[in-house]
Write a protein that holds these residues in place. Sequence first.
Motif, PDB file in Angstrom:
ATOM      1  N   GLN A 185     -27.733 -36.190   8.070  1.00  0.00           N
ATOM      2  CA  GLN A 185     -29.197 -35.522   7.780  1.00  0.00           C
ATOM      3  C   GLN A 185     -27.964 -34.033   8.906  1.00  0.00           C
ATOM      4  N   ASN A 186     -27.044 -34.578  10.020  1.00  0.00           N
ATOM      5  CA  ASN A 186     -26.936 -33.783  11.149  1.00  0.00           C
ATOM      6  C   ASN A 186     -25.494 -33.208  10.540  1.00  0.00           C
ATOM      7  N   ALA A 187     -24.908 -34.323   9.124  1.00  0.00           N
ATOM      8  CA  ALA A 187     -23.382 -33.727   8.593  1.00  0.00           C
ATOM      9  C   ALA A 187     -23.642 -32.434   7.487  1.00  0.00           C
ATOM     10  N   LEU A 188     -24.523 -32.871   6.829  1.00  0.00           N
ATOM     11  CA  LEU A 188     -25.229 -31.465   5.817  1.00  0.00           C
ATOM     12  C   LEU A 188     -25.512 -30.490   6.821  1.00  0.00           C
ATOM     13  N   PHE A 189     -26.212 -30.301   7.247  1.00  0.00           N
ATOM     14  CA  PHE A 189     -26.653 -29.219   8.636  1.00  0.00           C
ATOM     15  C   PHE A 189     -25.832 -28.794   8.921  1.00  0.00           C
ATOM     16  N   THR A 190     -24.319 -29.943   9.575  1.00  0.00           N
ATOM     17  CA  THR A 190     -22.774 -28.212  10.035  1.00  0.00           C
ATOM     18  C   THR A 190     -22.506 -28.337   8.432  1.00  0.00           C
ATOM     19  N   GLU A 191     -22.433 -28.936   7.245  1.00  0.00           N
ATOM     20  CA  GLU A 191     -21.980 -28.298   6.952  1.00  0.00           C
ATOM     21  C   GLU A 191     -22.774 -26.648   6.243  1.00  0.00           C
ATOM     22  N   ARG A 192     -23.270 -27.785   5.651  1.00  0.00           N
ATOM     23  CA  ARG A 192     -24.162 -25.898   5.430  1.00  0.00           C
ATOM     24  C   ARG A 192     -23.734 -24.925   6.730  1.00  0.00           C
ATOM     25  N   TYR A 193     -23.668 -25.164   7.982  1.00  0.00           N
ATOM     26  CA  TYR A 193     -23.620 -23.708   8.741  1.00  0.00           C
ATOM     27  C   TYR A 193     -22.355 -23.038   8.522  1.00  0.00           C
ATOM     28  N   HIS A 194     -21.436 -24.478   8.175  1.00  0.00           N
ATOM     29  CA  HIS A 194     -19.612 -23.761   7.581  1.00  0.00           C
ATOM     30  C   HIS A 194     -19.524 -23.469   6.780  1.00  0.00           C
ATOM     31  N   ALA A 195     -20.316 -23.289   5.648  1.00  0.00           N
ATOM     32  CA  ALA A 195     -20.369 -22.731   4.584  1.00  0.00           C
ATOM     33  C   ALA A 195     -21.178 -21.506   4.388  1.00  0.00           C
ATOM     34  N   LYS A 196     -22.400 -21.095   5.306  1.00  0.00           N
ATOM     35  CA  LYS A 196     -22.772 -19.862   5.395  1.00  0.00           C
ATOM     36  C   LYS A 196     -21.650 -19.051   6.472  1.00  0.00           C
ATOM     37  N   LEU A 197     -20.268 -19.644   6.972  1.00  0.00           N
ATOM     38  CA  LEU A 197     -19.711 -18.695   7.625  1.00  0.00           C
ATOM     39  C   LEU A 197     -18.582 -18.413   7.053  1.00  0.00           C
ATOM     40  N   LYS A 198     -18.917 -19.029   5.960  1.00  0.00           N
ATOM     41  CA  LYS A 198     -17.476 -18.238   5.093  1.00  0.00           C
ATOM     42  C   LYS A 198     -18.127 -17.835   3.828  1.00  0.00           C
ATOM     43  N   ARG A 199     -19.179 -17.553   3.330  1.00  0.00           N
ATOM     44  CA  ARG A 199     -20.228 -17.273   2.555  1.00  0.00           C
ATOM     45  C   ARG A 199     -20.084 -18.042   1.023  1.00  0.00           C
ATOM     46  N   GLN A 200     -20.250 -18.418   1.519  1.00  0.00           N
ATOM     47  CA  GLN A 200     -19.847 -20.243   0.675  1.00  0.00           C
ATOM     48  C   GLN A 200     -21.332 -20.494  -0.098  1.00  0.00           C
ATOM     49  N   GLN A 201     -21.746 -21.744  -1.046  1.00  0.00           N
ATOM     50  CA  GLN A 201     -22.808 -22.027  -1.469  1.00  0.00           C
ATOM     51  C   GLN A 201     -22.395 -23.553  -0.781  1.00  0.00           C
ATOM     52  N   LEU A 202     -23.729 -24.219   0.202  1.00  0.00           N
ATOM     53  CA  LEU A 202     -23.769 -25.841   0.528  1.00  0.00           C
ATOM     54  C   LEU A 202     -22.684 -26.421  -0.879  1.00  0.00           C
ATOM     55  N   GLU A 203     -22.083 -27.477  -0.897  1.00  0.00           N
ATOM     56  CA  GLU A 203     -21.939 -28.158  -2.271  1.00  0.00           C
ATOM     57  C   GLU A 203     -23.539 -29.642  -2.270  1.00  0.00           C
ATOM     58  N   ALA A 204     -23.998 -29.245  -3.572  1.00  0.00           N
ATOM     59  CA  ALA A 204     -24.574 -30.302  -4.371  1.00  0.00           C
ATOM     60  C   ALA A 204     -26.059 -29.870  -2.711  1.00  0.00           C
ATOM     61  N   PRO A 205     -27.172 -28.871  -2.792  1.00  0.00           N
ATOM     62  CA  PRO A 205     -27.616 -28.220  -1.523  1.00  0.00           C
ATOM     63  C   PRO A 205     -28.736 -29.587  -1.835  1.00  0.00           C
ATOM     64  N   HIS A 206     -28.784 -29.978  -2.579  1.00  0.00           N
ATOM     65  CA  HIS A 206     -30.078 -31.334  -2.998  1.00  0.00           C
ATOM     66  C   HIS A 206     -30.158 -32.058  -2.289  1.00  0.00           C
ATOM     67  N   ARG A 207     -28.823 -32.792  -1.940  1.00  0.00           N
ATOM     68  CA  ARG A 207     -28.866 -33.673  -0.584  1.00  0.00           C
ATOM     69  C   ARG A 207     -29.596 -34.113   1.243  1.00  0.00           C
ATOM     70  N   LEU A 208     -29.455 -33.198   1.054  1.00  0.00           N
ATOM     71  CA  LEU A 208     -30.887 -32.413   1.988  1.00  0.00           C
ATOM     72  C   LEU A 208     -31.929 -32.756   1.558  1.00  0.00           C
ATOM     73  N   ARG A 209     -32.393 -32.677   0.915  1.00  0.00           N
ATOM     74  CA  ARG A 209     -33.957 -32.637   0.620  1.00  0.00           C
ATOM     75  C   ARG A 209     -33.792 -33.978   0.150  1.00  0.00           C
ATOM     76  N   MET A 210     -33.111 -35.069  -0.304  1.00  0.00           N
ATOM     77  CA  MET A 210     -32.980 -36.017  -0.777  1.00  0.00           C
ATOM     78  C   MET A 210     -33.393 -37.098   0.936  1.00  0.00           C
ATOM     79  N   VAL A 211     -32.516 -36.483   1.948  1.00  0.00           N
ATOM     80  CA  VAL A 211     -32.378 -37.245   2.974  1.00  0.00           C
ATOM     81  C   VAL A 211     -33.663 -37.198   3.881  1.00  0.00           C
ATOM     82  N   ARG A 212     -34.167 -36.201   3.752  1.00  0.00           N
ATOM     83  CA  ARG A 212     -35.558 -35.262   4.298  1.00  0.00           C
ATOM     84  C   ARG A 212     -36.305 -36.124   3.444  1.00  0.00           C
ATOM     85  N   LYS A 213     -36.437 -36.554   1.751  1.00  0.00           N
ATOM     86  CA  LYS A 213     -37.416 -37.850   1.350  1.00  0.00           C
ATOM     87  C   LYS A 213     -37.558 -39.044   2.172  1.00  0.00           C
ATOM     88  N   SER A 214     -36.288 -39.240   2.033  1.00  0.00           N
ATOM     89  CA  SER A 214     -36.260 -41.053   2.270  1.00  0.00           C
ATOM     90  C   SER A 214     -36.274 -41.326   4.064  1.00  0.00           C
TER      91      SER A 214
END
Length: 163
Positions: A80-109
């Motif tokens: 989850q922390n790695a995905l938050f970091t990836e999402r932060y860096h993607a926002k800095l680059k104004r890109q979309q997070l690759e496979a954003p559903h991974r964060l939802r899957m981690v939270r559900k688990s």
Amino acid sequence: MQALVQQSRSAVSSFASMAYGVGVRQLSVTPMNRGIEDFFTVKPDVEKPLVVGREWQSEHLRLKSFDDLHKLWYILLKEQNALFTERYHAKLKRQQLEAPHRLRMVRKSMTRIKHVLTERAIEEAGGNEDQRKVMMRLINGPQGATYVNKPYPSKEAAASPEP
């Protein structure tokens, strides 16, 4: 000793597949020797899409021991922390997070792990309400559940200061 461990694992796996009709997934813990690189997904080939697994189901988590659930919780927390970091860096680059559903899957688990632990706490406490409250405090932390539905104070109560 290794043979005994392997026999017990295969016995649990065969019992689980007979009783629940599911296979038992093994946990693997990666060594934490890379430092900050642990929080970034390594992309060996840009052309291939990112392949991700599925979230953990409650039926599979019920088969795990407390120690396995504890290890899995921290593996998911690290992911989850790695995905938050990836999402932060993607926002800095104004890109979309690759496979954003991974964060939802981690939270559900993670939610399902808490659910399984709650089921075990209720069963272990039996009818003892005090013991159940203590166990729930251990599961949810000292602050309680993360979401508490509290009513908003009335306007009169907010206007009058308490002595």
